[in-house]
Write an enzyme that holds these catalytic residues in place. Structure first.
Site, short mmCIF file in Angstrom:
data_model
loop_
_atom_site.label_atom_id
_atom_site.label_comp_id
_atom_site.label_asym_id
_atom_site.label_seq_id
_atom_site.Cartn_x
_atom_site.Cartn_y
_atom_site.Cartn_z
N CYS A 1 0.80 -1.23 0.00
CA CYS A 1 0.00 0.00 0.00
C CYS A 1 0.84 1.28 0.00
CB CYS A 1 -1.00 0.00 1.16
SG CYS A 1 -0.27 -0.14 2.80
N ASP B 1 -7.64 5.54 -1.51
CA ASP B 1 -7.29 4.32 -0.78
C ASP B 1 -6.76 3.26 -1.74
OD1 ASP B 1 -7.11 2.19 0.94
OD2 ASP B 1 -9.18 2.31 1.67
N HIS C 1 -6.17 0.19 -0.91
CA HIS C 1 -6.54 -1.13 -0.39
C HIS C 1 -7.76 -1.71 -1.10
CE1 HIS C 1 -4.29 0.92 2.84
NE2 HIS C 1 -3.78 -0.27 3.06
#
Length: 470
Positions: free
Chosen positions: A122, A356, A358
């Site tokens: 990430c 994000d 993820h």
């Protein structure tokens, strides 16, 4: 035979892990992000208001006093921002930013059995997003927006959820049957046929695709995961390890230095040393010769690893972070929650706006003509309270010319002084070279080793996320 058996075990293990990560990272929760109509929204140096037209006119006339960005009203008086009262303009601007997320089933990473970065990549992804924004400023400018941005409506999120079920089922079946390529029903292409574009729009679309291709998940992509991991090995990081924002800053610098594409020769990256930006070192990088041997000024992306407190983020730094994200020079912040990296690109009130990484998506071959762009653009922003932010982060700026750098350093220095409140500032701009202060300056090129011994020592310290707190 023994080695072959071990390889097979690793492959099976990798497939099971991929299936697990699909389940963990592929669900798109139908949660909405709420924005207030009463407060300005900042996104990478642009300001938006979501009031009605009549309310907006009244607010526009008193913007400097009503923005509510500083407790004393002094921090942001001279920030040059573009004001918009259109919600759709904000959506278009946000969606146009490049979104880089977890991927699966990409070419195997050298020295490992990994074909996905789910669960560990990430921070590399948020670093990619920051660098991508810098390159977008360089090649496209801040005013550019993707013409097809608003074709990605909310129904896309719903279709992602349904496709996730197919992906998850297919991945588990592939894991159990040792099938090499899971059979997944393709999601139908969305959006209208390409309209007639003028020369400028065609040129911009070429660069739009080219920038994304530099971040492709293949060993040949200049800033792809495979290359970044190779540079990370020099700091003791391996595929599957967790990377901190400071280490990623140094990896990005090396990746840009080593990039061979002629289009990238006009860009360089400078990483602040020990929370200090040495102005002469930055200018030297900007004025260095291009690989072609021709003299020319390079644009610079400045990366500053900082720590916003001890165990937790100090709320005294909130106004400074807001100020940074309000600057036209800002390309975002690599940060997040503890062990969960986000790309911060804006704010409203005391909440940060972020993208994000993820979310596990399928590999896209960016080498093919007209590869699909939708998965590289986020359809909706997310917000997070500043209080939840991990103190360890890397701040990024882009300066096209030496004059831009000098102007940016002046503005940021004023902001640092006004935010310090009798404490030492988060970082400083110092005139002169680092060597003038008995620090070894980072070499531009090294034939045998990508990192100098001095850099290796700094990277080892940064990899443990240790900072000197003043």
């Amino acid at each position: 035979m023994e080695a072959t058996g071990t390889d097979e075990v690793e492959k099976i293990k990798s497939k099971f892990m991929s299936a697990w990560h699909n389940m963990k990272y592929s669900w798109v929760l139908k949660t909405k992000t709420y924005f207030s109509r009463n407060s300005p929204v900042f996104l990478l140096g642009k300001c938006y208001h979501f009031k009605t037209e009549g309310e907006y006119r009244a607010l526009h006339s008193v913007h400097s006093s009503s923005a509510g960005l500083s407790t004393d009203g002094s921090n942001f008086d001279q920030i040059n921002t573009e004001i918009s009262g259109n919600v759709e303009e904000f959506r278009k601007d946000f969606i146009s930013r490049i979104w880089l997320t977890y991927r699966e089933e990409f070419p195997q990473i050298r020295g490992s059995a990994l074909t996905t970065d789910c669960g560990w990549g990430c921070t590399l992804r948020t670093g990619q997003m920051l660098l991508a924004q810098g390159l977008m400023l360089h090649f496209l400018g801040r005013a550019w927006v993707w013409p097809e941005a608003l074709d990605m409506d909310s129904s896309d999120s719903e279709s992602w959820t349904s496709s996730t079920v197919r992906k998850l089922t297919a991945s588990f079946e592939a894991s159990l049957t040792a099938e090499r390529d899971p059979k997944i029903l393709a999601r139908p292409q969305r959006g209208p046929a390409r309209r007639d574009w003028d020369v400028t729009e065609m040129r911009n679309e070429v660069y739009h695709r080219k920038i994304i291709s530099w971040f492709g998940d293949s060993p040949l992509a200049a800033f792809g995961l495979h290359q970044l991991i190779e540079y990370g090995k020099k700091s003791g990081k391996m595929a599957g390890d967790w990377y901190g924002p400071a280490v990623v800053a140094h990896i990005l610098r090396k990746a840009v230095e080593e990039a061979r594409d002629p289009e990238l020769q006009g860009v360089t990256v400078y990483v602040a040393q020990d929370c200090t930006v040495y102005s002469s070192d930055v200018i030297d990088r900007q004025c260095s010769f291009l690989d072609s041997g021709k003299a020319g000024t390079k644009a610079v992306i400045i990366l500053v690893p900082v720590r916003l407190g001890g165990e937790r983020t100090n709320t005294d730094y909130l106004e400074f972070v807001k100020g940074i994200l309000s600057l036209e020079y800002c390309v975002g912040i690599i940060g997040g929650k503890p062990k969960q990296s986000y790309y911060f690109a804006g704010f409203q009130d005391d909440s940060l706006i972020y993208m994000d990484p993820h979310y596990c998506q399928s590999f896209v071959d960016v080498s093919i003509k007209d590869f699909p762009l939708e998965s590289f653009h986020c359809p909706s922003p997310k917000k997070m309270s500043f209080k939840k932010m991990d103190p360890s982060c890397t701040i990024g700026f882009y300066c096209r010319t030496v004059q831009d750098f000098e102007k940016a350093s002046e503005e940021i220095t004023k902001m640092l002084k006004s935010s310090s409140k009798e404490k030492y500032p988060l970082f400083t701009f110092v005139k002169g070279h680092s060597r003038d202060y008995d620090f070894a300056s980072s070499p531009l090129h090294e034939e045998n080793d990508l990192f100098s011994e001095d850099e290796k020592r700094r990277l080892k310290r940064f990899s443990a996320e240790e900072f000197v707190l003043l």
